[in-house]
Design an enzyme around this catalytic site. Structure first.
Site, short mmCIF file in Angstrom:
data_model
loop_
_atom_site.label_atom_id
_atom_site.label_comp_id
_atom_site.label_asym_id
_atom_site.label_seq_id
_atom_site.Cartn_x
_atom_site.Cartn_y
_atom_site.Cartn_z
N ALA A 19 2.42 2.06 6.05
CA ALA A 19 2.15 0.62 6.04
C ALA A 19 3.34 -0.09 6.69
O ALA A 19 4.46 0.02 6.21
CB ALA A 19 1.95 0.14 4.61
N MET A 20 3.09 -0.80 7.80
CA MET A 20 4.16 -1.42 8.58
C MET A 20 3.97 -2.94 8.58
O MET A 20 3.06 -3.47 9.20
CB MET A 20 4.17 -0.85 10.00
CG MET A 20 4.33 0.67 10.04
SD MET A 20 4.37 1.36 11.70
CE MET A 20 5.95 0.74 12.30
N GLY A 66 8.63 -5.63 9.42
CA GLY A 66 10.03 -5.74 9.05
C GLY A 66 10.79 -4.45 9.29
O GLY A 66 10.20 -3.41 9.62
N CYS A 122 -0.16 -7.56 -5.62
CA CYS A 122 -0.50 -7.03 -4.29
C CYS A 122 -0.36 -5.51 -4.28
O CYS A 122 -1.20 -4.81 -3.72
CB CYS A 122 0.40 -7.66 -3.23
SG CYS A 122 0.05 -7.12 -1.55
N CYS A 159 5.05 -14.59 0.03
CA CYS A 159 4.71 -14.40 1.44
C CYS A 159 3.64 -15.35 1.94
O CYS A 159 3.64 -15.75 3.10
CB CYS A 159 4.30 -12.95 1.69
SG CYS A 159 2.67 -12.49 1.02
#
Length: 364
Positions: A6-7, A10, A101, A198
């Site tokens: 998962a990118m 950052g 999340c 976020c």
């Protein structure tokens, strides 16, 4: 192993993906498009999930030499995280959206899809460690870097989810991660960390809640029910809050007041002294265990906020509730937050705080 990295766009997730590839795994990068309005660009260290972030993630994947995809999970994120956040504040509680999340999106929706596509695991840039035990189980532990440790928001992960998770940065301090990114030629090496919530890019949580809930004026009172001031909505407060109360009448002793209780039903916010904040016990629900559920009383440590200190507690599971008693009274325990239990550095599990017992009320 086939690993889905998962990118976020950052530096942490980029280096985590690079480490998995360097270890010889078959790695595929994926950026989670979580924003319904990705046109907006981040402002400094605020916000995420923008088009800018997806492009940063793609560039990192190109440098690492791995395939890259974007998965649109905006609707799932909105339903499970954003709407939960708003409804919890409307109920007078203080939620942790990062924890939600991880529970509902990154290690539920994403992991489920990854396994369905024949991946063996998901890797993220979280700062936490997984320790394999001799009996084949996996334990979740705090990161080596205490300043970056994110085990609190991962305390919702089950043994099944931990079995398919990698946290490659858990044994590394942040300065080393940035230096490694620089050596790898990743353009995100100096990119600021994202802060705050976020999906509230400007950092104005009260404004965001006003927009979604509207204003509902009410009274600010003391523990005896005496009116001290007025507010525009209970969703603008959290238990333990000191600043922004705007009470015209100073306390008799001249000391600051803190939010003790929030009651959306009668639109009342109760404030009092720091001493009145002290809590001796809490009850929490919806427990999530990183291993087997405890079958006896535990004498362990607890963390009550994402950046809070550990406190000594006695905890026991009663049906679907967790009863937690503090060895020493503690303050600013907010319903809606998670209580995460630790045995040393090992995460036992977590539960959502429902009610608290205040020391002052017991002696009233």
């Amino acid at each position: 192993m086939r690993v889905l990295a998962a990118m976020s766009g950052g530096v942490d997730s980029a280096v985590a993906a690079a480490r998995m590839a360097e270890a010889g795994h078959d790695v595929v990068g994926v950026h989670l498009a979580l924003s319904r309005n990705p046109q907006s660009y981040r402002s400094g260290a605020r916000g995420c999930c923008t088009i800018e972030d997806s492009r940063d993630a793609r560039r990192a994947a190109d440098v690492i030499g791995i395939p890259f995809y974007i998965w649109d999970l905006a609707e799932r994120f909105h339903a499970d995280v954003v709407e939960d956040f708003v409804s919890e504040y409307a109920a007078g509680r203080t939620p942790n959206p990062c924890l939600r999340c991880n529970e509902k999106v990154k290690f539920s929706a994403v992991l489920e899809r990854a396994l369905a596509l024949d991946f063996d695991a998901v890797a993220t840039g979280h700062y936490a460690r997984i320790v394999d035990t001799p009996d084949g189980a996996r334990e979740l532990h705090r990161a080596v870097d205490p300043a970056k440790d994110q085990s609190y928001v991962l305390g919702v992960l089950t043994q099944q989810q931990l079995a398919h998770a990698f946290f490659p940065l858990g044994d590394t301090v942040k300065t080393e991660v940035r230096a490694e990114a620089e050596r790898l030629g990743l353009s995100v090496a100096a990119k600021p960390d994202s802060h705050d919530i976020c999906f509230i890019a400007d950092g104005n949580t009260p404004g965001f809640l006003d927009q979604h809930l509207g204003q509902a004026p009410g009274d600010i009172v003391d523990a005896q029910g005496n009116k001290l001031g007025e507010h525009k909505g209970t969703h603008g407060f959290t238990v333990g809050q000191r600043k922004g109360l705007r009470i015209g009448t100073p306390a008799a002793d001249g000391k600051p007041r803190f939010v003790l209780d929030i009651s959306p039903v009668d639109r009342t916010v109760t404030v009092g002294s720091r001493e009145e904040l002290a809590v001796s016990h809490l009850t929490a629900s919806k427990p999530r265990w990183c291993g087997p559920a405890p079958d006896s009383e535990l004498h362990v440590k607890a963390q009550l906020r994402a950046h809070g200190e550990e406190v000594a507690v006695t905890a026991r599971l009663e049906g679907e509730q967790v009863q937690v008693s503090f060895d020493e009274p503690t303050s600013a325990v907010a319903p809606g937050q998670a209580v995460v239990l630790y045995d040393g550095t090992r995460v036992i599990g977590s539960a959502t705080i429902d009610t608290v017992s205040r020391v002052a009320a017991q002696h009233a």
